[in-house]
Design an enzyme around this catalytic site. Structure first.
Site, PDB file in Angstrom:
ATOM      1  N   THR A 181       0.854  -1.189   0.000  1.00 48.65           N
ATOM      2  CA  THR A 181       0.000   0.000   0.000  1.00 48.65           C
ATOM      3  C   THR A 181       0.888   1.236   0.000  1.00 48.65           C
ATOM      4  O   THR A 181       1.947   1.237   0.621  1.00 48.65           O
ATOM      5  CB  THR A 181      -0.949  -0.009   1.226  1.00 48.65           C
ATOM      6  OG1 THR A 181      -1.754   1.157   1.188  1.00 48.65           O
ATOM      7  CG2 THR A 181      -0.203  -0.062   2.542  1.00 48.65           C
ATOM      8  N   GLU A 326      -4.647  -2.969   4.698  1.00 50.15           N
ATOM      9  CA  GLU A 326      -4.329  -3.654   5.949  1.00 50.15           C
ATOM     10  C   GLU A 326      -5.519  -4.448   6.494  1.00 50.15           C
ATOM     11  O   GLU A 326      -5.380  -5.231   7.430  1.00 50.15           O
ATOM     12  CB  GLU A 326      -3.916  -2.620   7.019  1.00 50.15           C
ATOM     13  CG  GLU A 326      -2.615  -1.882   6.743  1.00 50.15           C
ATOM     14  CD  GLU A 326      -2.783  -0.674   5.820  1.00 50.15           C
ATOM     15  OE1 GLU A 326      -3.745  -0.635   5.015  1.00 50.15           O
ATOM     16  OE2 GLU A 326      -1.937   0.228   5.888  1.00 50.15           O
ATOM     17  N   LYS A 434      -6.713  21.625   9.655  1.00 46.34           N
ATOM     18  CA  LYS A 434      -6.648  22.032  11.064  1.00 46.34           C
ATOM     19  C   LYS A 434      -6.678  23.558  11.119  1.00 46.34           C
ATOM     20  O   LYS A 434      -5.663  24.207  10.909  1.00 46.34           O
ATOM     21  CB  LYS A 434      -5.388  21.473  11.724  1.00 46.34           C
ATOM     22  CG  LYS A 434      -5.477  19.973  11.945  1.00 46.34           C
ATOM     23  CD  LYS A 434      -4.265  19.250  11.437  1.00 46.34           C
ATOM     24  CE  LYS A 434      -4.539  17.768  11.265  1.00 46.34           C
ATOM     25  NZ  LYS A 434      -3.802  17.185  10.147  1.00 46.34           N
ATOM     26  N   TRP A 439     -11.076  21.177  13.705  1.00 44.89           N
ATOM     27  CA  TRP A 439     -10.896  20.358  12.517  1.00 44.89           C
ATOM     28  C   TRP A 439     -12.007  20.606  11.500  1.00 44.89           C
ATOM     29  O   TRP A 439     -13.181  20.663  11.857  1.00 44.89           O
ATOM     30  CB  TRP A 439     -10.916  18.874  12.888  1.00 44.89           C
ATOM     31  CG  TRP A 439      -9.692  18.416  13.606  1.00 44.89           C
ATOM     32  CD1 TRP A 439      -8.517  19.104  13.758  1.00 44.89           C
ATOM     33  CD2 TRP A 439      -9.522  17.171  14.284  1.00 44.89           C
ATOM     34  NE1 TRP A 439      -7.632  18.355  14.475  1.00 44.89           N
ATOM     35  CE2 TRP A 439      -8.224  17.152  14.821  1.00 44.89           C
ATOM     36  CE3 TRP A 439     -10.332  16.061  14.479  1.00 44.89           C
ATOM     37  CZ2 TRP A 439      -7.708  16.089  15.544  1.00 44.89           C
ATOM     38  CZ3 TRP A 439      -9.839  14.986  15.202  1.00 44.89           C
ATOM     39  CH2 TRP A 439      -8.536  14.995  15.728  1.00 44.89           C
TER      40      TRP A 439
HETATM   41  P1  ADP Z   1      -3.936   3.836  -0.291  1.00 44.82           P
HETATM   42  O1  ADP Z   1      -3.308   4.436   0.932  1.00 44.82           O
HETATM   43  O2  ADP Z   1      -2.986   3.367  -1.312  1.00 44.82           O
HETATM   44  O3  ADP Z   1      -5.113   4.619  -0.806  1.00 44.82           O
HETATM   45  P2  ADP Z   1      -5.821   1.812   0.535  1.00 44.82           P
HETATM   46  O4  ADP Z   1      -6.429   1.479  -0.743  1.00 44.82           O
HETATM   47  O5  ADP Z   1      -5.523   0.755   1.482  1.00 44.82           O
HETATM   48  O6  ADP Z   1      -4.480   2.477   0.275  1.00 44.82           O
HETATM   49  O7  ADP Z   1      -6.696   2.954   1.180  1.00 44.82           O
HETATM   50  C1  ADP Z   1      -7.288   2.879   2.415  1.00 44.82           C
HETATM   51  C2  ADP Z   1      -7.833   4.222   2.807  1.00 44.82           C
HETATM   52  O8  ADP Z   1      -8.852   4.655   1.906  1.00 44.82           O
HETATM   53  C3  ADP Z   1      -8.504   4.232   4.160  1.00 44.82           C
HETATM   54  O9  ADP Z   1      -7.566   4.349   5.199  1.00 44.82           O
HETATM   55  C4  ADP Z   1      -9.430   5.436   4.060  1.00 44.82           C
HETATM   56  O10 ADP Z   1      -8.734   6.640   4.339  1.00 44.82           O
HETATM   57  C5  ADP Z   1      -9.811   5.439   2.603  1.00 44.82           C
HETATM   58  N1  ADP Z   1     -11.145   4.850   2.399  1.00 44.82           N
HETATM   59  C6  ADP Z   1     -11.451   3.597   2.053  1.00 44.82           C
HETATM   60  N2  ADP Z   1     -12.775   3.434   1.920  1.00 44.82           N
HETATM   61  C7  ADP Z   1     -13.345   4.629   2.190  1.00 44.82           C
HETATM   62  C8  ADP Z   1     -14.683   5.120   2.224  1.00 44.82           C
HETATM   63  N3  ADP Z   1     -15.717   4.360   1.922  1.00 44.82           N
HETATM   64  N4  ADP Z   1     -14.865   6.408   2.549  1.00 44.82           N
HETATM   65  C9  ADP Z   1     -13.828   7.214   2.851  1.00 44.82           C
HETATM   66  N5  ADP Z   1     -12.550   6.814   2.825  1.00 44.82           N
HETATM   67  C10 ADP Z   1     -12.302   5.541   2.504  1.00 44.82           C
END
Ligand code: ADP
Length: 537
Positions: A181, A326, A434, A439
């Protein structure tokens, strides 16, 4: 009770035995072909025997650089079911990151789609562990390549053993797959999936109150098979005998709509940018997508305006889910509770726009400044998770200590949870604005902007501010035609009734396009730089 191991071998053998006639529709460079699970399983057995001949042993990593198609699906089972580790490589990463992850994972063999060959040819001298390259192509012969030794996938399959036994003596905690990732800074981080984790995650995908994938479905994963295992769909679908439609390389919204119509797809999955594209196509051209029972959307927040447009204008039910590399990835998913049926329409949509409730089998805690926060839909904290399909570390990486503490995964996502238990992702910790000690959620502003009839896409980023520390700036892409005449003032008027004054962006900038990450999310890092340039900081 018996402590029998949970292995991927059982999944493919079930498809082979119970669903030999069910189909996999695969789009590749030369068009669409169809395979039954019987054929798929025997080809996977041939591949497993061929990899063994190439010297792949238990625990070895085999990398794939491939689109969503039948050969990739065969590798999904052939590799782990012979005790090796399926390492899906994100082909959209920067070349230096691709080199890093192949070397870091110590891939022994790479399976490569022929159109991706140039990418690997350019970096081949920097790959330190790869002993063989297998080229996946529809052509009868091996394409011209500087990779060596290179093998033709279909030839080694033809010479392989269709009855090769899969391993049923593996430890369920043994690695079956891995995926890297992207990190905010530095190299990508590796997550290793165990057989047990994948099996339990697949079971979760089949629950009626989650995505409910079943034998009756025809599933089309748009999400790439190199992005968190296409959210686990190929594994679950195979186990359940679900028909699969794999859309292959370089598809367009039109092609997806046609595939869904022709193959009578019932469930599909992808990130919001894919669905924004499909929505545009459905607005412009006529399709019969009445077979679709669900669009599964995750990866970044699904804008409410888009959910409404699919459901109300096109009659397609929308399912919002949350997860990360993860977490295998399914962690939360929308699900209306039975008594919510009586709720008003807007109230229901507000629940749908949230990321849903925790999938059975997982546990969560929301950690604020002073410990766990209350479930009131207001108090914000970082989402932490644990469970049998949540990673417990990054692969050989000292950044493990930042994210994994006291047996919990710290997701880096700031959330609220309402009284019903519905999780709302407020922002990624690093993307929150921020402002003056408070926030501001970039996600909330983006969702509001994308509900404007003239806005195609919108992303909000923080820019440094001398007095307030940070302030939000909105980057907006307008739809085509008359929408292009929409002014900044009109957008402000639209936002004002929805937010406190200090939440309103300091500036609204118009863009032709928002930069995206390798998996189609807004690339906020690059966008922040562009914004800083335009607002003169
Ligand atoms: P990358 O960091 O490469 O984008 P991932 O595909 O593992 O890796 O992304 C996970 C992240 O995507 C989560 O930690 C979150 O921030 C975001 N995410 C995933 N699904 C959603 C969702 N339905 N709404 C908002 N954010 C999301």
């Amino acid at each position: 009770m018996m402590n029998t191991p949970l292995l991927l071998t059982q999944m493919i053998e079930r498809a082979e035995r119970y669903y030999p006639k069910k189909e996999i529709v695969s789009r590749t460079e030369s068009g669409i072909s169809r395979f039954t699970y019987k054929e798929m399983a025997s080809r996977a057995r041939r591949l497993a025997s061929a990899l063994e001949k190439l010297g792949v042993e238990e625990g070895d990593k085999v990398g794939t650089l491939a689109w969503n198609h039948h050969r990739h699906l065969e590798a999904y089972f052939a590799i782990p079911c012979s005790g090796a580790v399926l390492h899906t490589i994100n082909i959209r990463l920067a070349p230096q990151h691709i080199i890093y992850i192949i070397n870091h994972a110590e891939d022994k063999v790479l399976l490569i789609d022929s159109d991706i060959l140039p990418l690997i040819e350019r970096v081949k001298d920097q790959l330190t562990t790869v002993k063989a390259f297998v080229i996946m192509t529809d052509s009868d012969t091996l394409p011209e390549t500087s990779l060596s030794p290179a093998y033709h996938y279909e030839t080694i399959l033809a010479e392989g053993d269709p009855h090769h036994p899969f391993r049923d003596d593996l430890d369920e905690n043994a690695p079956a797959g891995m995926c890297y990732t992207s990190a905010t800074t530095g190299n990508p981080k590796g997550v290793v999936y165990s057989h047990r984790g994948i099996v339990l995650h697949s079971m979760a995908l089949g629950l009626a109150d989650t995505t409910g994938v079943s034998e009756k479905d025809i599933a089309l994963p748009v999400v790439p098979m190199f992005h968190v295992n296409a959210w686990g769909l190929p594994f679950a679908a195979t186990w359940f005998g679900t028909s699969q439609v794999l859309p292959g390389p370089y598809f367009t919204p039109k092609l997806l709509a046609e595939l869904m119509q022709e193959e009578k797809v019932t469930i599909t999955a992808g990130v919001p940018t894919i669905w924004l594209g499909l929505l545009k196509e459905l607005d412009e051209n006529q399709y019969d997508l009445s077979s679709l029972r669900s669009i599964l959307c995750g990866g970044s927040a699904a804008p409410l305006g888009m959910i409404k447009a699919f459901e109300e204008k096109h009659g397609i039910p929308f399912m919002h889910a949350y997860g990360m590399t993860e977490t295998s990835p399914l962690a939360t998913v929308t699900g209306e509770k039975s008594y919510m049926e009586e709720w008003g329409k807007e109230e229901k949509y507000n629940v749908k726009a949230k990321q849903g409730i925790l999938v059975p089998g997982l546990e969560m805690r929301i950690i604020g400044k002073d410990g766990e926060v209350s479930w009131d839909g207001k108090e914000m904290g970082e989402l932490t998770l644990r469970g049998p399909w949540i990673a417990s570390e990054y692969y050989k990486d000292e950044r493990t200590d930042e994210a994994f503490k006291d047996g919990w995964l710290y997701t880096g996502d700031v959330v609220t949870v309402d009284e019903e238990g519905f999780v709302k992702i407020v922002d990624r910790t690093k993307d929150l604005v921020k402002s003056g000690g408070e926030w501001i959620s970039s996600v909330d502003l983006e969702n509001a902007l994308m509900a404007h009839e003239s806005i195609f896409e919108a992303a909000v980023v923080a820019v440094p501010h001398p007095e307030w520390q940070e302030r939000p700036v909105a980057c907006v892409v307008l739809k085509e035609g008359d929408h292009q005449n929409t002014t900044k003032e009109e957008i402000y008027e639209f936002l004002k009734p929805q937010f406190a004054k200090w939440w309103l962006p300091d500036e609204i900038l118009f863009f032709e396009e928002i930069p995206k990450t390798s998996v189609g999310k807004f690339l906020k890092r690059a966008l922040r730089d562009q914004v800083k340039e335009r607002v003169g900081q």
